[in-house]
Design a protein around this motif. Structure first.
Motif, PDB file in Angstrom:
ATOM      1  N   THR A 120      18.936  15.182   7.508  1.00 17.93           N
ATOM      2  CA  THR A 120      19.910  14.096   7.346  1.00 17.93           C
ATOM      3  C   THR A 120      20.193  13.754   5.891  1.00 17.93           C
ATOM      4  OG1 THR A 120      18.199  12.364   7.444  1.00 17.93           O
ATOM      5  CG2 THR A 120      19.170  13.075   9.546  1.00 17.93           C
ATOM      6  N   GLY A 121      19.555  14.466   4.961  1.00 13.91           N
ATOM      7  CA  GLY A 121      19.720  14.139   3.547  1.00 13.91           C
ATOM      8  C   GLY A 121      19.055  12.832   3.195  1.00 13.91           C
ATOM      9  N   GLY A 122      17.927  12.539   3.832  1.00 15.14           N
ATOM     10  CA  GLY A 122      17.289  11.236   3.697  1.00 15.14           C
ATOM     11  C   GLY A 122      16.050  11.217   2.830  1.00 15.14           C
ATOM     12  N   ASP A 123      15.273  10.118   2.992  1.00 21.43           N
ATOM     13  CA  ASP A 123      14.098   9.857   2.163  1.00 21.43           C
ATOM     14  C   ASP A 123      13.126   9.025   3.006  1.00 21.43           C
ATOM     15  OD1 ASP A 123      12.231   8.921   0.267  1.00 21.43           O
ATOM     16  OD2 ASP A 123      13.736   8.767  -1.312  1.00 21.43           O
ATOM     17  N   VAL A 124      12.039   9.653   3.456  1.00 18.00           N
ATOM     18  CA  VAL A 124      11.113   9.007   4.386  1.00 18.00           C
ATOM     19  C   VAL A 124       9.694   9.072   3.845  1.00 18.00           C
ATOM     20  CG1 VAL A 124      10.125   9.044   6.714  1.00 18.00           C
ATOM     21  CG2 VAL A 124      12.560   9.570   6.377  1.00 18.00           C
ATOM     22  N   PHE A 125       9.037   7.908   3.759  1.00 12.91           N
ATOM     23  CA  PHE A 125       7.626   7.868   3.381  1.00 12.91           C
ATOM     24  C   PHE A 125       6.789   7.741   4.655  1.00 12.91           C
ATOM     25  CE2 PHE A 125       3.609   5.878   2.175  1.00 12.91           C
ATOM     26  CZ  PHE A 125       3.208   6.722   1.151  1.00 12.91           C
ATOM     27  N   VAL A 126       5.844   8.684   4.844  1.00 17.04           N
ATOM     28  CA  VAL A 126       5.011   8.707   6.040  1.00 17.04           C
ATOM     29  C   VAL A 126       3.605   8.221   5.678  1.00 17.04           C
ATOM     30  CG1 VAL A 126       4.117  10.090   7.939  1.00 17.04           C
ATOM     31  CG2 VAL A 126       6.350  10.640   6.945  1.00 17.04           C
ATOM     32  N   HIS A 127       3.325   6.971   6.020  1.00 12.50           N
ATOM     33  CA  HIS A 127       1.985   6.440   5.795  1.00 12.50           C
ATOM     34  C   HIS A 127       0.990   7.161   6.706  1.00 12.50           C
ATOM     35  CE1 HIS A 127       2.939   2.920   3.261  1.00 12.50           C
ATOM     36  NE2 HIS A 127       4.083   2.870   3.950  1.00 12.50           N
ATOM     37  N   GLY A 128      -0.167   7.486   6.158  1.00 11.53           N
ATOM     38  CA  GLY A 128      -1.220   8.117   6.942  1.00 11.53           C
ATOM     39  C   GLY A 128      -1.221   9.633   6.884  1.00 11.53           C
ATOM     40  N   ALA A 129      -0.149  10.258   6.376  1.00 14.44           N
ATOM     41  CA  ALA A 129      -0.084  11.715   6.299  1.00 14.44           C
ATOM     42  C   ALA A 129      -1.101  12.241   5.294  1.00 14.44           C
ATOM     43  CB  ALA A 129       1.317  12.160   5.918  1.00 14.44           C
ATOM     44  N   HIS A 130      -1.741  13.381   5.608  1.00 20.01           N
ATOM     45  CA  HIS A 130      -2.736  14.009   4.746  1.00 20.01           C
ATOM     46  C   HIS A 130      -2.241  15.360   4.246  1.00 20.01           C
ATOM     47  CE1 HIS A 130      -6.620  11.740   6.184  1.00 20.01           C
ATOM     48  NE2 HIS A 130      -5.691  10.944   5.736  1.00 20.01           N
ATOM     49  N   GLN A 131      -2.299  15.565   2.947  1.00 21.45           N
ATOM     50  CA  GLN A 131      -1.852  16.826   2.365  1.00 21.45           C
ATOM     51  C   GLN A 131      -2.670  18.013   2.874  1.00 21.45           C
ATOM     52  OE1 GLN A 131      -2.426  17.039  -1.850  1.00 21.45           O
ATOM     53  NE2 GLN A 131      -1.211  18.902  -2.109  1.00 21.45           N
ATOM     54  N   SER A 132      -3.982  17.854   2.992  1.00 21.74           N
ATOM     55  CA  SER A 132      -4.852  18.977   3.342  1.00 21.74           C
ATOM     56  C   SER A 132      -4.530  19.556   4.715  1.00 21.74           C
ATOM     57  CB  SER A 132      -6.324  18.545   3.298  1.00 21.74           C
ATOM     58  OG  SER A 132      -6.573  17.490   4.210  1.00 21.74           O
ATOM     59  N   HIS A 133      -3.950  18.737   5.609  1.00 20.39           N
ATOM     60  CA  HIS A 133      -3.584  19.216   6.938  1.00 20.39           C
ATOM     61  C   HIS A 133      -2.194  19.849   6.961  1.00 20.39           C
ATOM     62  CE1 HIS A 133      -6.249  15.593   8.199  1.00 20.39           C
ATOM     63  NE2 HIS A 133      -6.985  16.662   7.965  1.00 20.39           N
ATOM     64  N   MET A 134      -1.455  19.710   5.864  1.00 18.19           N
ATOM     65  CA  MET A 134      -0.034  20.065   5.854  1.00 18.19           C
ATOM     66  C   MET A 134       0.307  21.179   4.866  1.00 18.19           C
ATOM     67  SD  MET A 134       1.277  17.777   7.973  1.00 18.19           S
ATOM     68  CE  MET A 134       3.006  17.975   7.591  1.00 18.19           C
ATOM     69  N   THR A 135      -0.707  21.836   4.296  1.00 21.86           N
ATOM     70  CA  THR A 135      -0.476  22.762   3.184  1.00 21.86           C
ATOM     71  C   THR A 135       0.602  23.797   3.471  1.00 21.86           C
ATOM     72  OG1 THR A 135      -2.780  22.502   2.480  1.00 21.86           O
ATOM     73  CG2 THR A 135      -1.583  24.406   1.641  1.00 21.86           C
ATOM     74  N   THR A 136       0.507  24.484   4.594  1.00 22.12           N
ATOM     75  CA  THR A 136       1.471  25.539   4.900  1.00 22.12           C
ATOM     76  C   THR A 136       2.865  24.970   5.120  1.00 22.12           C
ATOM     77  OG1 THR A 136      -0.320  26.764   5.964  1.00 22.12           O
ATOM     78  CG2 THR A 136       1.917  27.515   6.384  1.00 22.12           C
ATOM     79  N   PHE A 137       2.951  23.834   5.807  1.00 19.49           N
ATOM     80  CA  PHE A 137       4.254  23.205   6.011  1.00 19.49           C
ATOM     81  C   PHE A 137       4.870  22.784   4.681  1.00 19.49           C
ATOM     82  CE2 PHE A 137       6.941  19.478   6.451  1.00 19.49           C
ATOM     83  CZ  PHE A 137       7.860  19.906   7.392  1.00 19.49           C
ATOM     84  N   LEU A 138       4.077  22.181   3.801  1.00 10.75           N
ATOM     85  CA  LEU A 138       4.600  21.702   2.524  1.00 10.75           C
ATOM     86  C   LEU A 138       5.149  22.852   1.684  1.00 10.75           C
ATOM     87  CD1 LEU A 138       1.840  19.082   1.591  1.00 10.75           C
ATOM     88  CD2 LEU A 138       4.130  18.629   2.492  1.00 10.75           C
ATOM     89  N   ASN A 139       4.502  23.996   1.738  1.00 17.29           N
ATOM     90  CA  ASN A 139       5.007  25.157   0.999  1.00 17.29           C
ATOM     91  C   ASN A 139       6.386  25.573   1.505  1.00 17.29           C
ATOM     92  OD1 ASN A 139       2.752  25.385  -0.633  1.00 17.29           O
ATOM     93  ND2 ASN A 139       1.702  26.808   0.731  1.00 17.29           N
ATOM     94  N   ILE A 140       6.545  25.654   2.829  1.00 16.28           N
ATOM     95  CA  ILE A 140       7.842  26.030   3.415  1.00 16.28           C
ATOM     96  C   ILE A 140       8.886  24.951   3.133  1.00 16.28           C
ATOM     97  CG2 ILE A 140       9.066  26.447   5.589  1.00 16.28           C
ATOM     98  CD1 ILE A 140       7.329  28.789   4.690  1.00 16.28           C
ATOM     99  N   PHE A 141       8.489  23.693   3.258  1.00 17.60           N
ATOM    100  CA  PHE A 141       9.400  22.575   2.996  1.00 17.60           C
ATOM    101  C   PHE A 141       9.974  22.676   1.588  1.00 17.60           C
ATOM    102  CE2 PHE A 141      10.408  18.081   2.097  1.00 17.60           C
ATOM    103  CZ  PHE A 141      11.073  17.719   3.260  1.00 17.60           C
ATOM    104  N   ARG A 142       9.113  22.995   0.644  1.00 19.57           N
ATOM    105  CA  ARG A 142       9.561  23.129  -0.762  1.00 19.57           C
ATOM    106  C   ARG A 142      10.447  24.355  -0.941  1.00 19.57           C
ATOM    107  NH1 ARG A 142       4.912  22.082  -4.754  1.00 19.57           N
ATOM    108  NH2 ARG A 142       5.724  19.948  -4.657  1.00 19.57           N
ATOM    109  N   LYS A 143      10.110  25.470  -0.293  1.00 17.84           N
ATOM    110  CA  LYS A 143      10.920  26.682  -0.411  1.00 17.84           C
ATOM    111  C   LYS A 143      12.336  26.462   0.115  1.00 17.84           C
ATOM    112  CE  LYS A 143       7.214  30.142  -0.172  1.00 17.84           C
ATOM    113  NZ  LYS A 143       6.654  31.279   0.616  1.00 17.84           N
TER     114      LYS A 143
END
Length: 440
Positions: free
Chosen positions: A252-275
């Motif tokens: 949606t071209g938005g900006d969402v802050f997710v309280h409680g999210a942990h980076q260590s559980h999301m490593t692979t997703f975060l890499n794809i999200f950035r790509k």
């Protein structure tokens, strides 16, 4: 009868803050584990979702006292009076949930018998319960298939065994853990799933007194013990819900802050999200996901078991990929029937084709089995509002994301399915400035 109908005025960037609580793929299983204890358990960070209600009802039927503080997200479970439940009651409470199969090991230990009705769940692939029954048989359970369901007994008790999984199945790993911890002797599980939710369940069982070691080669060793106590545990946050809201922000071209999210559980997703072109900021209390402007980039991604790209992440991401420049390829290797949701996206204007071949990656177990398990997404394509029907939990949330990103009005039917895994999603949409109205 319409099973939940939502009207969505799309084309508005999602913006704001939400909170994600405990993982749907852990909390119900930790609740079942409480059956194994002789003293009460306390589970924190529990979301108010349908699966928690189902398991609470099933535990209550079996004599467990369940107290749920919904505001604080704390469950107190007292299994001191566990008893057999009536078949009709189990069937009525279980509904379409597949959770009852995981009750078998704990109930065999506590009562010497267990019963499960016909099982449901999201229709995304072949998840036969025979796999679970074979595991229980290897521990010494006797399985009788009846008209109303399946009855299991353990006349000689349950004994440790060696199990080798042909695929790192999360459900089969959970079944083995919940059965082995009190079986007589040692159990070796080869080819185990090692998802974060599995490791959190291991933590729960270890707190109860279990002896479990996890090797680096997907081998788990369990030494059975005679007795387990209750636990106190805080569930890890839901990484699937986190990724869903992240994909919604991107689409949606938005900006969402997710309280409680942990980076260590999301490593692979975060890499794809950035790509793809998304941006994120990791903070101590959560992660901010946002579209930084400019064009999104096409990618090639293949789902896999942990630590690979999670199958439950691909459906929300596919919606964002409809807005990426170029041709993206998604190869699904975990569930063979997970691209049915793309039909609704094409109806809304997306250019998506599905194929039987293994595209964009290595050959997988579905390549020779005539399943449509690869998708090619061409973009960017504007999405238009449409009337759509939710097919399953994750596909349904992906349809919701598409409706939010589309220009015009959409009517999304069957949103009650989303309640199974997304806590307070309607109020969260409101806090993100989405224009949605529940019609039924």
């Amino acid at each position: 009868m319409v099973d939940g109908l939502l009207q969505v005025e799309g084309g508005r960037p999602l913006s704001g803050e939400i909170t994600v609580r405990g993982a749907k793929n852990l909390v119900p299983k930790a609740m079942v584990a409480a059956l194994l204890g002789t003293t009460p358990s306390v589970l924190g960070n529990v979301p108010l979702i349908r699966d928690v209600e189902v398991v609470s009802g099933l535990l209550t039927l079996h004599g467990v006292q369940v107290d749920y503080d919904q505001t604080a997200g704390i469950l107190r479970l007292d299994p001191s009076r566990v008893e057999a439940a009536h078949v009709a009651d189990i069937d009525a409470h279980a509904g379409s949930s597949r959770i009852p199969i995981l009750f078998c090991g704990p109930l065999l230990h506590r009562l010497g018998e267990a019963f499960i009705p016909d099982l449901g769940g999201c229709r995304i692939g072949d998840r036969p319960i025979d796999f679970h029954l074979d595991i229980l048989r290897s521990f010494g359970a006797v399985v009788d298939k009846l008209e109303a369901g399946i009855r299991l007994t353990a006349p000689d008790g349950l004994r440790g065994t060696v199990i080798e999984l042909p695929y790192p199945s999360v459900g089969a790993t959970e079944q083995t853990l919940l059965t082995a911890v009190r079986a007589d002797g040692r159990t070796e599980l080869r080819g185990a799933a090692v998802e974060p939710e599995i490791m959190d369940l291991v933590d729960v069982l270890q707190k109860m007194g279990a002896i479990i070691s996890v090797d680096t080669d997907r081998i788990i060793h369990i030494e059975g013990v005679e007795e387990l106590a209750g636990y106190r545990h805080t569930a890890l946050p839901d990484r699937i819900e986190t990724a869903s809201w992240a994909s919604a922000a991107l689409a949606t071209g938005g900006d969402v802050f997710v309280h409680g999210a942990h980076q260590s559980h999301m490593t692979t997703f975060l890499n794809i999200f950035r790509k793809v072109g998304g941006a994120f900021d990791v903070r101590d209390d959560g992660i901010r996901f946002y579209h930084p402007g400019g064009d999104l980039r096409s990618i090639v991604v293949e789902t896999n078991v942990h630590p690979g790209f999670m199958t439950d992440w691909q459906q929300p991401l596919v919606v964002a990929l409809t807005q990426a420049d170029g041709v993206s390829i998604v190869h699904e290797t975990v569930y063979e029937n997970r691209f049915g949701f793309t039909k609704a996206l094409c109806k809304m204007g997306a250019a998506i084709q599905v194929y039987r071949e293994c595209l964009g990656g290595t050959a997988c177990r579905f390549g020779q089995r005539n399943f449509y398990h690869s998708a090619v997404i061409s973009g960017p394509t504007p999405l238009r509002g449409a009337d759509i029907v939710v097919p399953d939990l994750r596909g349904g949330f992906s349809h919701l994301i598409a409706a939010l990103a589309a220009q015009g009005t959409s009517r999304v039917e069957g949103i009650n399915l989303i309640d199974r895994g997304y806590e307070h999603f309607m109020s969260k949409l409101g806090s993100l400035d989405a224009k949605v109205t529940r019609l039924a």
